[in-house]
Design a protein around this motif. Structure first.
Motif, mmCIF file in Angstrom:
data_model
loop_
_atom_site.group_PDB
_atom_site.id
_atom_site.type_symbol
_atom_site.label_atom_id
_atom_site.label_comp_id
_atom_site.label_asym_id
_atom_site.label_seq_id
_atom_site.Cartn_x
_atom_site.Cartn_y
_atom_site.Cartn_z
ATOM 1 N N VAL A 1 0.851 -1.182 0.000
ATOM 2 C CA VAL A 1 0.000 0.000 0.000
ATOM 3 C C VAL A 1 0.887 1.231 0.000
ATOM 4 N N GLN A 2 0.754 2.070 -1.036
ATOM 5 C CA GLN A 2 1.609 3.242 -1.054
ATOM 6 C C GLN A 2 1.070 4.346 -1.956
ATOM 7 N N LEU A 3 1.611 5.528 -1.702
ATOM 8 C CA LEU A 3 1.371 6.714 -2.513
ATOM 9 C C LEU A 3 2.731 7.342 -2.786
ATOM 10 N N VAL A 4 3.014 7.668 -4.032
ATOM 11 C CA VAL A 4 4.308 8.232 -4.396
ATOM 12 C C VAL A 4 4.090 9.476 -5.248
ATOM 13 N N GLU A 5 4.560 10.624 -4.729
ATOM 14 C CA GLU A 5 4.426 11.889 -5.459
ATOM 15 C C GLU A 5 5.650 12.131 -6.341
ATOM 16 N N SER A 6 5.442 12.915 -7.375
ATOM 17 C CA SER A 6 6.541 13.370 -8.231
ATOM 18 C C SER A 6 6.131 14.678 -8.891
ATOM 19 N N GLY A 7 7.129 15.388 -9.436
ATOM 20 C CA GLY A 7 6.832 16.564 -10.241
ATOM 21 C C GLY A 7 7.112 17.899 -9.599
ATOM 22 N N GLY A 8 7.585 17.917 -8.368
ATOM 23 C CA GLY A 8 7.883 19.200 -7.741
ATOM 24 C C GLY A 8 9.132 19.833 -8.329
ATOM 25 N N GLY A 9 9.418 21.052 -7.893
ATOM 26 C CA GLY A 9 10.602 21.740 -8.369
ATOM 27 C C GLY A 9 10.549 23.219 -8.116
ATOM 28 N N LEU A 10 11.452 23.935 -8.771
ATOM 29 C CA LEU A 10 11.554 25.389 -8.659
ATOM 30 C C LEU A 10 10.960 26.018 -9.909
ATOM 31 N N VAL A 11 10.093 26.999 -9.707
ATOM 32 C CA VAL A 11 9.458 27.667 -10.839
ATOM 33 C C VAL A 11 9.320 29.148 -10.513
ATOM 34 N N GLN A 12 9.353 29.971 -11.541
ATOM 35 C CA GLN A 12 9.185 31.413 -11.344
ATOM 36 C C GLN A 12 7.720 31.764 -11.130
ATOM 37 N N PRO A 13 7.448 32.875 -10.460
ATOM 38 C CA PRO A 13 6.060 33.326 -10.324
ATOM 39 C C PRO A 13 5.380 33.434 -11.687
ATOM 40 N N GLY B 1 4.511 30.830 -13.370
ATOM 41 C CA GLY B 1 4.785 29.590 -14.077
ATOM 42 C C GLY B 1 3.844 28.463 -13.693
ATOM 43 N N SER B 2 4.128 27.284 -14.252
ATOM 44 C CA SER B 2 3.280 26.112 -14.041
ATOM 45 C C SER B 2 4.103 24.900 -13.640
ATOM 46 N N LEU B 3 3.466 24.029 -12.886
ATOM 47 C CA LEU B 3 4.020 22.719 -12.545
ATOM 48 C C LEU B 3 2.878 21.716 -12.538
ATOM 49 N N ARG B 4 3.243 20.462 -12.787
ATOM 50 C CA ARG B 4 2.257 19.375 -12.702
ATOM 51 C C ARG B 4 2.781 18.326 -11.741
ATOM 52 N N LEU B 5 2.027 18.089 -10.687
ATOM 53 C CA LEU B 5 2.372 17.053 -9.715
ATOM 54 C C LEU B 5 1.582 15.789 -10.030
ATOM 55 N N SER B 6 2.211 14.649 -9.770
ATOM 56 C CA SER B 6 1.535 13.371 -9.949
ATOM 57 C C SER B 6 1.644 12.546 -8.678
ATOM 58 N N CYS B 7 0.603 11.785 -8.415
ATOM 59 C CA CYS B 7 0.571 10.879 -7.265
ATOM 60 C C CYS B 7 0.200 9.496 -7.791
ATOM 61 N N ALA B 8 1.134 8.576 -7.703
ATOM 62 C CA ALA B 8 0.880 7.197 -8.125
ATOM 63 C C ALA B 8 0.421 6.394 -6.921
ATOM 64 N N ALA B 9 -0.706 5.730 -7.066
ATOM 65 C CA ALA B 9 -1.297 5.009 -5.942
ATOM 66 C C ALA B 9 -1.309 3.503 -6.204
ATOM 67 N N SER B 10 -1.166 2.737 -5.153
ATOM 68 C CA SER B 10 -1.313 1.296 -5.279
ATOM 69 C C SER B 10 -2.777 0.970 -5.575
ATOM 70 N N ARG B 11 -2.985 -0.227 -6.082
ATOM 71 C CA ARG B 11 -4.325 -0.611 -6.539
ATOM 72 C C ARG B 11 -5.357 -0.523 -5.424
ATOM 73 N N SER B 12 -5.001 -0.967 -4.237
ATOM 74 C CA SER B 12 -5.971 -0.979 -3.141
ATOM 75 C C SER B 12 -6.381 0.425 -2.736
#
Length: 113
Positions: free
Chosen positions: A2-14, A16-27
């Motif tokens: 059972v887990q949740l894993v985030e990705s996509g963070g970083g440094l961006v200028q005011p 700007g845009s970012l896209r975060l993703s959260c990968a989840a286990s099946r359950s």
């Protein structure tokens, strides 16, 4: 596992845009609504956006019109598209299976010129 894993963070200028993703286990993905939370230094962790299993969404007033949450059932991911970013959006962002004890490890978002 059972887990949740985030990705996509970083440094961006005011502005700007970012896209975060959260990968989840099946359950987790099949049982829970998913929320994106954020926590700035010295502040509490607050809910930013959420999405139910059926795709209903909700947003904090501070991000309405700028952030969009979505889920991809085939990939078991929940994404947070963040546009028009402001310095006050700087925080560690976490995904959470709501009404559970499952949290991701967090991803840093820094908005700075």
């Amino acid at each position: 596992q059972v887990q949740l894993v985030e990705s996509g963070g970083g440094l961006v200028q005011p502005g700007g845009s970012l896209r975060l993703s959260c990968a989840a286990s099946r359950s987790i993905f099949s049982l829970y609504a998913i929320g994106w939370y954020r926590q700035a230094p010295g502040k509490q962790r607050d809910l930013v956006a959420s999405i139910t299993r059926g795709g209903n969404t909700g947003y904090d007033d501070s991000v309405k019109g700028r952030f969009t949450i979505s889920r991809d059932n085939a990939k078991r991911t929940v994404s947070l598209q963040m546009n028009s970013l402001k310095p006050e959006d700087t925080a560690v962002y976490y995904c959470h299976a709501m009404d559970s004890t499952y949290w991701g490890q967090g991803t840093q978002v820094t908005v700075s010129s």
